[in-house]
Design an enzyme around this catalytic site. Structure first.
Site, PDB file in Angstrom:
ATOM      1  N   GLU A 120      -2.495  -6.485   7.627  1.00 37.25           N
ATOM      2  CA  GLU A 120      -1.189  -6.538   8.555  1.00 37.25           C
ATOM      3  C   GLU A 120      -1.267  -7.411   9.793  1.00 37.25           C
ATOM      4  O   GLU A 120      -2.485  -7.428  10.223  1.00 37.25           O
ATOM      5  CB  GLU A 120      -0.592  -5.172   8.416  1.00 37.25           C
ATOM      6  CG  GLU A 120       0.496  -4.895   9.178  1.00 37.25           C
ATOM      7  CD  GLU A 120       1.807  -5.628   8.371  1.00 37.25           C
ATOM      8  OE1 GLU A 120       1.795  -6.852   8.346  1.00 37.25           O
ATOM      9  OE2 GLU A 120       2.516  -5.102   7.585  1.00 37.25           O
ATOM     10  N   HIS A 161       0.661  -1.274   0.098  1.00 39.82           N
ATOM     11  CA  HIS A 161      -0.214  -0.105  -0.034  1.00 39.82           C
ATOM     12  C   HIS A 161       0.931   1.253   0.125  1.00 39.82           C
ATOM     13  O   HIS A 161       2.072   1.349   0.369  1.00 39.82           O
ATOM     14  CB  HIS A 161      -0.950  -0.056   1.248  1.00 39.82           C
ATOM     15  CG  HIS A 161      -0.115  -0.114   2.513  1.00 39.82           C
ATOM     16  ND1 HIS A 161       0.425   1.293   3.107  1.00 39.82           N
ATOM     17  CD2 HIS A 161       0.109  -0.947   3.340  1.00 39.82           C
ATOM     18  CE1 HIS A 161       1.003   1.041   4.198  1.00 39.82           C
ATOM     19  NE2 HIS A 161       0.745  -0.477   4.337  1.00 39.82           N
ATOM     20  N   GLY A 162       0.183   2.351  -0.178  1.00 37.41           N
ATOM     21  CA  GLY A 162       1.023   3.763  -0.295  1.00 37.41           C
ATOM     22  C   GLY A 162       1.282   4.259   1.173  1.00 37.41           C
ATOM     23  O   GLY A 162       0.666   3.511   2.258  1.00 37.41           O
ATOM     24  N   GLN A 163       1.973   5.156   1.392  1.00 34.25           N
ATOM     25  CA  GLN A 163       2.399   5.608   2.669  1.00 34.25           C
ATOM     26  C   GLN A 163       1.227   6.141   3.543  1.00 34.25           C
ATOM     27  O   GLN A 163       0.232   6.821   2.826  1.00 34.25           O
ATOM     28  CB  GLN A 163       3.358   6.643   2.538  1.00 34.25           C
ATOM     29  CG  GLN A 163       4.209   6.961   3.939  1.00 34.25           C
ATOM     30  CD  GLN A 163       4.831   8.297   3.821  1.00 34.25           C
ATOM     31  OE1 GLN A 163       4.479   9.476   3.516  1.00 34.25           O
ATOM     32  NE2 GLN A 163       6.122   8.078   3.996  1.00 34.25           N
ATOM     33  N   THR A 164       1.312   5.979   4.704  1.00 33.70           N
ATOM     34  CA  THR A 164       0.300   6.513   5.530  1.00 33.70           C
ATOM     35  C   THR A 164       1.116   7.494   6.588  1.00 33.70           C
ATOM     36  O   THR A 164       2.234   7.645   6.615  1.00 33.70           O
ATOM     37  CB  THR A 164      -0.341   5.447   6.508  1.00 33.70           C
ATOM     38  OG1 THR A 164       0.595   4.874   7.432  1.00 33.70           O
ATOM     39  CG2 THR A 164      -1.000   4.452   5.762  1.00 33.70           C
TER      40      THR A 164
END
Length: 223
Positions: free
Chosen positions: A115, A43-46
């Site tokens: 996760e 996934h993209g960064q959070t």
């Protein structure tokens, strides 16, 4: 055919304790996909990735994460992907939906692909993450590896491919260990599309589909 997972290089980055144990658990029951190749996307960064904090499943993408997902969508739109399976955690689902749009596909969200649940550690620093910890109210490493193995086996048990799996850094660690594929830090970046293929000798390998864009590169915790 490769039937034993090789230990992961350690450390892969400064906060990767416990990976030797993860590789040991995965090697006890390697993954044997029926397909010859598939794709994987973290996934993209959070915001909490950037701050190196254990995060909950409802953590959204940051502005950078959204741009990373959009960039990944451009790369993956050129690939012959026929099916997308993703974690139902907010950050992974959003990334999967972004990537799926140009492909005219609908991601299939699966709770098993989430996760690892770090229990009481959620909200605390993950800068010194130890994958072999046993967090209060969370999953042990053995439980996590077993869950991930089942989720990945389900995702790849189809001839309706190639399949794209959109999930998490922990998923990538387990996947690589189950297939005996060595990882390097360059393969662990947020929203960096990977192509896994089985060679003539039966061994699996992973390659990045494009060079990481420095403007979109980001560090941070994997969890």
């Amino acid at each position: 055919m490769n039937t034993a997972a090789s230990p992961l290089p350690s450390p892969l980055h400064p906060a990767s304790r416990g990976l030797a144990r993860l590789a040991e658990l995965a090697a006890a029951s390697p993954l044997q996909p029926v397909c010859e190749g598939f794709y994987f996307l973290r996934h993209g960064q959070t915001p909490r990735n950037a701050l190196r904090i254990f995060q909950s499943y409802d953590e959204p993408l940051s502005e950078l994460g959204e741009r990373q997902a959009a960039a990944a969508a451009v790369v993956l739109a050129r690939e012959p992907i026929r099916r997308i399976v993703c974690s139902d955690a907010r950050r992974a689902l959003h990334t999967a939906q972004t990537v799926a749009a140009p492909l005219s596909l609908q991601p299939l969200a699966q709770a098993l692909l989430r996760e690892r649940h770090f229990g009481a550690l959620v909200g605390t620093s993950s800068a010194d993450i130890d994958w072999d910890c046993a967090p209060e109210g969370g999953e042990t490493l053995a439980e996590f590896v077993q869950r991930k193995r089942q989720a990945l086996e389900d995702a790849l048990a189809t001839e309706e491919g190639p399949v794209l799996i959109v999930a998490h850094g922990g998923s990538l660690y387990v996947l690589a260990a189950l297939l005996g594929v060595p990882l390097n830090p360059g393969l662990l970046a947020n929203a960096h599309p990977l192509h896994f293929t089985r060679g003539p000798d039966g061994r699996w390998q992973a390659r990045a589909l494009s060079a990481a864009d420095p403007a979109l590169a980001a560090g941070g915790a994997l969890a």
